[in-house]
Design a protein around this motif. Structure first.
Motif, mmCIF file in Angstrom:
data_model
loop_
_atom_site.group_PDB
_atom_site.id
_atom_site.type_symbol
_atom_site.label_atom_id
_atom_site.label_comp_id
_atom_site.label_asym_id
_atom_site.label_seq_id
_atom_site.Cartn_x
_atom_site.Cartn_y
_atom_site.Cartn_z
ATOM 1 N N LYS A 410 0.914 -0.915 -0.093
ATOM 2 C CA LYS A 410 0.077 -0.276 -0.200
ATOM 3 C C LYS A 410 0.831 1.056 0.114
ATOM 4 C CE LYS A 410 -4.135 -2.319 2.530
ATOM 5 N NZ LYS A 410 -3.496 -3.739 1.812
ATOM 6 N N ASP A 508 -1.070 -3.658 13.467
ATOM 7 C CA ASP A 508 -1.498 -3.700 12.455
ATOM 8 C C ASP A 508 -0.440 -5.840 12.345
ATOM 9 O OD1 ASP A 508 1.680 -4.186 12.427
ATOM 10 O OD2 ASP A 508 2.151 -2.370 11.081
ATOM 11 N N GLY A 699 -2.989 -0.720 10.126
ATOM 12 C CA GLY A 699 -3.909 -2.018 9.608
ATOM 13 C C GLY A 699 -5.205 -2.218 10.636
ATOM 14 N N GLN A 702 -8.527 -0.209 10.724
ATOM 15 C CA GLN A 702 -9.727 -0.090 10.086
ATOM 16 C C GLN A 702 -10.617 -0.723 10.181
ATOM 17 O OE1 GLN A 702 -6.296 1.168 6.233
ATOM 18 N NE2 GLN A 702 -6.993 -0.977 6.283
ATOM 19 N N GLY A 730 -3.574 2.746 8.470
ATOM 20 C CA GLY A 730 -2.638 1.176 7.569
ATOM 21 C C GLY A 730 -1.037 2.079 6.976
#
Length: 748
Positions: A410, A508, A699, A702, A730
């Motif tokens: 990402k 994450d 992340g 999210q 993220g």
């Protein structure tokens, strides 16, 4: 006798190419003031004089009523002696000095242009490229600075006399609108078959006919190609999924307007504002039961990525189709979207049955932005079209220009100079060669466009990241390594304009730890310059290393070991269970929160293997019963590092599963248990540090169910809570955090 007043006004921010000078011109004329306005290298400079009351009203309205595309950062007002101007004029710009004026992001078609688009008497009736100073393409067509038509992909389209007259009229909303055009002088739409041959007839009507017949049509948008099918067409959606080799990841849907959108999703006032705003992102919203959407569009997902049209072409196509359509990225899964016409015809020829295209070139590839309303605010999950390249403010200025190279997945990069941080559009996963090329070329383009030459380059500590390797290959700069999870927390601080210190909770998947091990469930004392690791999820082995990321059942095995042998996950993998446990003895240890979610997802039979990053955890959230009040409890083990025993949550879930408790209830209790562990850990760390502010990043946050409950519980416990809004929690936000850390250390 009227007392005259004169002021010089300097306006900085996104104020060029957005209709700011015509706005100033009209405002001055309305108030009966004299003077002049011009662009300069920093923004817009105004000399204004007249009656005191009029000048004061001018200064108020300048910020209150500024054009929609503008973003004013700073207004400087200096009083002077009236010069005796008799009228108000727009003067030639002053190009001297280093350029610091900003390029605007692309913007959705404005209401004025939509009225003209629909008006049979207007010369731009049904013209797919209608735009003005208040809307249309910007960043995606800019080749270089300054922002001028000759340095955009509109350079090859000479204006007809009518467009030129509008372009040079200060009272017209197309005054100095660089992409302005009409059917006589602008780009032309074409419909091509899969081999690139032009099809006869109206391209929009022809494309709609093909879509209704279940064909896949590649549509050229602002930043690249999309692949379209009717959202309700089961066979077409399944065909698109098969041709793209996209097994499970949901597709986005574009609806014509809010009326159509509300037939698909629960759209409250917040969501309506996001859907209709100038950025027009994909908005993740709860799907309505029975919504007319094919099963293959978002298989097993209770939400839907929904957006509204943002180009005239989209408006015309949806009006002709008369139903929502899927707009998937114009790529084979794992590749960046196609944006050059020849490449699109080559790469998408095995997917698309036809191409709705045109001859206005795209200079910069850019995806659609994605946002999700969470915890009372809209959180950007993918920052791209409509946002980049507009800057974010830094709490304190960077002493030297900074390039931050971001993470591996990402990917974004960030350039910082002074008080501005320019986060790039979402680029993608750098493991793909074309994506890596876009990353390198994007850095060069941003540097040229913004006139920034980095002296400090920040990078992740992971030596294998391609972004790290790129940073290390840049000559003549100072390198700054930034720990992955510190960058997450710094990103949240920068997103909120705060310096810290805070209790940072970074949850994450995986990140290279300062001690060389694999981190991912971290509790820090952190500010922008540094951090201290105070706690973590208790480490567990990753059997098979990277294979445990692709196969979440391995993480279930790592947590459960030989307990509960009768559970479904153990039976499904009975032939490999013992071998995986044998691997665990020598496997790397990780404190990953993401892999904890993966383990429970596999345990409950939600997802044993994944086809895209984060899939198991995403589907576990979708599976959870949001009404479940119960929570599992994880032990907190004190020591040099506070250890949260995530395994307690897995074993509690396994016991409930063995007892026949429904899996949505178990998933709900697990989410609540993670929330409880975070809140109790933060309370313990508050006692140890005296800090009462918490920043949530990574992340895992999210996940709306987890985030909203954690924020609510933390606030109830007396904490001030910082979450993301303008950059993703993220890895897409990592580059901003790296830049903020590098700037802070440079000040030290």
């Amino acid at each position: 006798m009227t007392t005259l007043k004169r002021v010089d006004v300097h306006v900085e921010g996104v104020v060029q190419g957005v209709g700011f000078r015509p706005f100033v011109y009209s405002l001055a004329h309305r108030l009966g003031l004299a003077g002049r306005v011009r662009n300069d290298v920093d923004g817009v400079f105004i000399e204004i004089e007249g009656a005191c009351a009029g000048v004061e009203e001018f200064l108020t309205a300048l910020e209150r009523d500024a054009p929609a595309l503008s973003d004013i950062e700073r207004v400087t007002v200096v009083s002077g002696r009236p010069a005796g101007h008799s009228e108000f004029t727009i003067a030639a710009g002053d190009p001297s000095g280093p350029r610091r004026a900003l390029v605007c992001a692309d913007s959705a078609t404005c209401d004025d242009c939509l009225r003209e688009l629909a008006d049979p008497a207007d010369r731009r009736h049904r013209y797919p490229f209608i735009n003005c100073a208040n809307c249309g393409p910007r960043f995606t067509i800019v080749r270089g600075a300054p922002y001028d038509r000759l340095l955009t992909t509109m350079a090859g389209f000479a204006m007809c006399p009518a467009c030129a007259a509008e372009y040079h009229d200060p009272g017209d909303r197309r005054f100095h609108a660089q992409p302005a055009c009409c059917p006589d002088c602008g780009p032309r739409l074409r419909l091509l078959d899969a081999r690139g041959a032009e099809l006869c007839g109206d391209p929009i009507a022809g494309a709609a006919t093909l879509l209704r017949a279940g064909r896949v049509v590649a549509v050229k948008g602002l930043g690249g190609y999309h692949l379209a099918v009717p959202a309700s067409h089961e066979q077409a959606a399944a065909t698109l999924r098969g041709r793209k080799h996209r097994e499970d990841k949901p597709f986005a849907v574009m609806a014509a307007d809010l009326v159509q959108a509300r037939r698909l999703c629960a759209v409250d006032d917040t969501a309506a504002g996001l859907l209709t705003g100038r950025t027009r992102p994909i908005v993740l919203l709860p799907r309505l039961p029975g919504a007319p959407v094919a099963a293959a569009v978002a298989p097993g997902d209770r939400s839907l990525g929904l957006m509204l049209p943002y180009t005239p072409l989209h408006h015309l196509l949806l009006a002709e189709l008369a139903e929502p359509m899927v707009l998937a990225g114009g790529d084979v899964s794992g590749e960046p979207i196609a944006y050059e016409d020849a490449d699109a015809l080559t790469r998408l020829s095995g997917i698309a049955d036809a191409f709705l295209t045109h001859d206005r070139a795209i200079h910069v590839r850019i995806d659609d932005s994605v946002v999700r309303p969470m915890a009372g605010r809209a959180t950007v999950l993918r920052r791209a079209r409509g946002h980049a390249p507009e800057p974010l403010p830094l709490h304190r200025p960077a002493p030297r220009p900074v390039l931050a190279c971001g993470a591996e997945l990402k990917s974004t990069f960030c350039l910082a100079e002074g008080r501005r941080a320019f986060v790039s559009q979402h680029i993608g996963d750098l493991e793909n060669a074309e994506t890596l090329r876009s990353f390198v070329e994007g850095i060069d383009h941003f540097c040229g466009l913004l006139g920034i030459r980095p002296e400090v380059v920040a990078h992740d500590l992971h030596p294998g990241y391609l972004s790290t390797k790129h940073a290390q290959e840049i000559p003549g700069v100072e390198l700054v390594g930034v720990q992955h999870h510190h960058a997450h927390i710094a990103s949240c601080l920068a997103d909120n304009g705060e310096p810290g210190p805070v209790i940072g909770v970074a949850f994450d998947g995986l990140g290279h730890g300062a001690d060389g091990t694999v981190w991912g469930g971290e509790f820090f004392r952190a500010d922008l310059a540094g951090f201290e690791r105070l706690g973590r999820l208790a480490p567990v082995p990753m059997p098979g290393g990277a294979a445990a990321v692709r196969q979440p059942w391995r993480m279930a095995a790592a947590y459960l070991r030989d307990d509960h042998p009768g559970l479904g996950v153990a039976r499904r993998h009975a032939g490999r269970w013992a071998g995986v446990l044998a691997l665990a003895g020598d496997a790397p240890l990780t404190s990953s929160a993401g892999l904890l979610f993966d383990a429970v997802s596999a345990l409950l039979g939600v997802r044993d293997t994944v086809t895209y990053e984060g899939q198991a955890a995403i589907e576990l959230e979708q599976h959870a019963d949001p009404a479940e009040p119960g929570a599992y409890r994880a032990r907190l083990a004190p020591g040099d590092l506070l250890a949260v025993e995530g395994g307690d949550l897995v074993h509690a879930a396994a016991e409930d599963l063995a007892a026949g408790v429904p899996t949505p209830v178990i998933a709900g209790r697990f989410h609540n248990g993670v929330c409880d562990a975070i809140v109790r850990s933060c309370a313990a760390l508050r006692d140890a540090t005296g800090l009462s502010a918490v920043a949530l990043s990574g992340g895992v946050f999210q996940n709306a169910l987890l985030l909203e409950r954690t924020v609510e519980r933390l606030k109830g416990a007396g904490f001030r809570v910082l979450t993301h809004a303008r950059v993703p929690p993220g890895d897409g936000g990592i580059s901003l955090g790296q830049a903020a850390v590098a700037a802070a250390r440079d000040r030290a």
